[in-house]
Enzyme design. Structure first.
Site, short mmCIF file in Angstrom:
data_model
loop_
_atom_site.label_atom_id
_atom_site.label_comp_id
_atom_site.label_asym_id
_atom_site.label_seq_id
_atom_site.Cartn_x
_atom_site.Cartn_y
_atom_site.Cartn_z
N HIS A 1 29.06 30.93 44.08
CA HIS A 1 29.84 31.18 45.19
C HIS A 1 29.76 29.73 46.39
O HIS A 1 31.05 29.55 46.59
CB HIS A 1 29.36 31.96 45.76
CG HIS A 1 29.98 33.39 45.41
ND1 HIS A 1 31.02 34.55 45.12
CD2 HIS A 1 29.67 34.32 44.18
CE1 HIS A 1 31.46 34.86 44.48
NE2 HIS A 1 30.08 35.34 43.38
N ASP B 1 33.09 33.00 52.37
CA ASP B 1 33.61 33.43 50.72
C ASP B 1 34.11 35.06 51.46
O ASP B 1 33.72 35.36 51.98
CB ASP B 1 32.61 33.53 50.54
CG ASP B 1 32.30 34.18 48.51
OD1 ASP B 1 32.60 34.92 48.38
OD2 ASP B 1 31.76 33.21 48.49
N HIS C 1 39.40 45.77 42.87
CA HIS C 1 38.63 45.74 44.08
C HIS C 1 39.50 46.47 44.86
O HIS C 1 39.28 47.26 45.71
CB HIS C 1 37.57 44.61 44.51
CG HIS C 1 37.10 44.40 43.58
ND1 HIS C 1 35.73 45.58 43.18
CD2 HIS C 1 36.33 43.05 42.85
CE1 HIS C 1 34.28 44.23 42.15
NE2 HIS C 1 34.92 43.35 41.89
N SER D 1 21.21 25.05 26.09
CA SER D 1 20.56 25.52 27.22
C SER D 1 20.44 26.08 28.01
O SER D 1 21.00 27.56 27.90
CB SER D 1 21.57 24.84 28.26
OG SER D 1 20.78 24.34 29.42
N ALA E 1 21.58 21.04 31.03
CA ALA E 1 22.56 20.15 30.47
C ALA E 1 23.55 20.50 31.42
O ALA E 1 23.99 21.30 32.19
CB ALA E 1 22.90 20.85 29.27
N GLN F 1 33.10 39.03 34.39
CA GLN F 1 32.70 38.13 33.16
C GLN F 1 33.77 39.08 31.82
O GLN F 1 34.12 38.53 30.80
CB GLN F 1 31.64 37.84 32.78
CG GLN F 1 30.91 37.28 33.90
CD GLN F 1 28.62 36.75 33.70
OE1 GLN F 1 28.75 37.80 32.38
NE2 GLN F 1 28.51 36.36 34.30
#
Length: 484
Positions: free
Chosen positions: A46, A145, A176, A334, A361, A403
């Site tokens: 964030h 934020d 939301h 990674s 990485a 996600q």
């Protein structure tokens, strides 16, 4: 908890039923030198996008001063970026606020524990920091934020504009805002959700191709009364109060959702991707990933990373390794050091001729290499945007939050990737999706889809592009020059 008790709630149904905009705080009488207080949410990815926006604004308007508030740990990770950016060094200062951790506190290892401890200290920690710097130079705007919804009340108290930055895509803020509407439509009883999880969200403008199962936790499933779920619910209710809501996205990527939110908020300003607006210094490559990729064939290699916060369960990490070994494809994996213990014994040694396992990485440089043809990812928004910019098809294994929504956008809206079968990593599933995405035919089809999408993203920063214009509008707002 203090962050919830500070202000009385207003149900989101109030905003939905009235369909009107809340009054904008009167613009302040600006001083000769505008001074913007910036409130960062110091977890995950964030703070960095918020700093990118600040760097862009500071470079565009060097006469504006920015006081950036975050925890000491968060600021320590950001300080090198500010120091390396000569254009913002003079008018951006980082200030530490309390992380809320009492002296002698021992973390129990609970998910989101650090966030909950931090929220116990809000908004008092930000208020203390705000008053501290206001003694030296009056605050003329607050930029926060979006998670930190209480910033709107602080701005209102001071009679200054409040600009809120949503660091992800618009499709993940919309649920939301519509939380109460979704709950009334679907219900929240645990026994109802399984039967409805594949129902489309076609009652939410712009989300018709997404499903109930793609929603973030805390809306209709998960712990609806956890501190973090309550924070997100309150955030959705308060978003319409902002003078403007900026998004780390591009208008052309999510136009339908943005068009809807623009009728609910005072201003929706997609200003992303912020990685393009204010590029970071070149990432170091301590493990030699780029030199290793130089030895691989074009579009032959899989890159795997699940971000820095959470990863799939140990059993899935083991299955992932087994799938990588069985696939025969070159790969860079990674993974945080403590997760390496979940890989099968001897895996690294057996695959060392065609695989590279690292604890970190330089992701943007790796994705930008011609050898990379697939990205197995958790679908965090920053990773999605980086993959789009580099034209690398994604294999999605989402874990939490936005996600799942991002993964569905990738596979069913933009059609630039696929999900793992059943949403779980298995040996056979990994082999199958790698064969699909790295194959010449299917991989070519996906990469062709990127052409138009990348053009939309790049054109947003042309002279007349939407992100360019919206950043200019933000400069006008925070400098006090915009006509309300």
């Amino acid at each position: 908890m203090p962050f919830l008790q500070s202000y009385l709630p207003k149900p989101v149904s109030f905003f939905l039923s009235l369909r009107i905009r809340l009054p904008i705080p009167a613009p302040p009488k600006m001083l000769k030198t505008p001074h913007v207080a910036v409130f960062a949410f110091p977890f995950g990815s964030h703070a960095a996008p918020l700093l990118s926006l600040v760097r862009k604004l500071a470079g565009s308007a060097p006469g504006i001063h920015f006081s950036f508030f975050s925890t000491a740990e968060s600021n320590a990770s950001l300080a090198p970026i500010v120091a390396a950016d000569k254009t913002t060094l003079e008018n951006v200062r980082l200030y530490d606020i309390s992380d809320g951790v009492p002296e002698g506190y021992v973390f129990q290892g609970r998910p989101q524990e650090a966030i909950e401890v931090f929220l116990n200290a809000t908004p008092g920690n930000f208020r203390e920091g705000l008053e501290r710097v206001a003694k030296e130079k009056e605050i003329t705007c607050i930029l926060s934020d979006s998670f930190l919804w209480f910033a709107g009340f602080m701005a209102e108290e001071k009679g200054v504009p409040w600009v809120s930055l949503w660091t992800a895509g618009a499709c993940s803020l919309s649920p939301h805002f519509y939380t109460e509407h979704i709950r009334r439509t679907i219900g929240t009883a645990p026994d109802l959700i399984p039967a409805k999880q594949d129902e489309p969200l076609d009652f939410i403008p712009g989300l018709s191709q997404l499903r109930v199962r793609d929603l973030p936790e805390g809306i209709v499933f998960g712990k609806l009364d956890s501190p973090f779920s309550l924070l997100l619910h309150r955030m959705g209710e308060q978003a319409p109060r902002a003078t403007a809501v900026a998004f780390n996205t591009v208008d052309g990527l999510e136009r339908n959702v943005l068009d809807d939110l623009n009728t609910k908020f005072h201003k929706c300003l997609p200003v992303g991707p912020l990685a393009l607006a204010a590029p970071l210094p070149s990432e170091p490559d301590p493990h030699g990933c780029i030199a290793w990729l130089d030895r691989q064939n074009t579009a032959s290699t899989a890159y795997i990373s699940f971000g820095s916060i959470m990863s799939p369960p140990p059993a899935e990490l083991a299955a992932l390794a087994e799938g990588l070994e069985a696939s025969g494809a070159p790969f860079i994996l990674s993974m945080r050091e403590r997760m390496l213990t979940h890989l099968p014994i001897g895996f690294v040694e057996r695959t060392k001729e065609r695989g590279l396992v690292v604890t970190w990485a330089p992701q943007t440089r790796v994705l930008g290499h011609v050898a990379v043809g697939a990205f197995i990812t958790h679908c965090g928004w920053n990773s999605v945007i980086e993959s789009i910019m580099c034209g690398v098809p994604m294999i999605s294994r989402p874990i939490l939050g936005d996600q799942r929504l991002n993964a569905r956008m990738i596979s069913h809206v933009w059609e630039i990737g696929v999900g793992v079968e059943g949403g779980v990593l298995t040996k056979e599933g990994v082999v199958g999706v790698l064969d699909l995405v790295l194959s010449k035919e299917e991989g070519r089809k996906m990469r062709e889809k990127f052409g138009g999408i990348k053009e939309v993203v790049i054109s947003a920063f042309s002279k007349e592009g939407t992100s360019t214009k919206n950043i200019a509008t933000l400069v006008e707002i925070i400098s006090g020059n915009e006509k309300m």
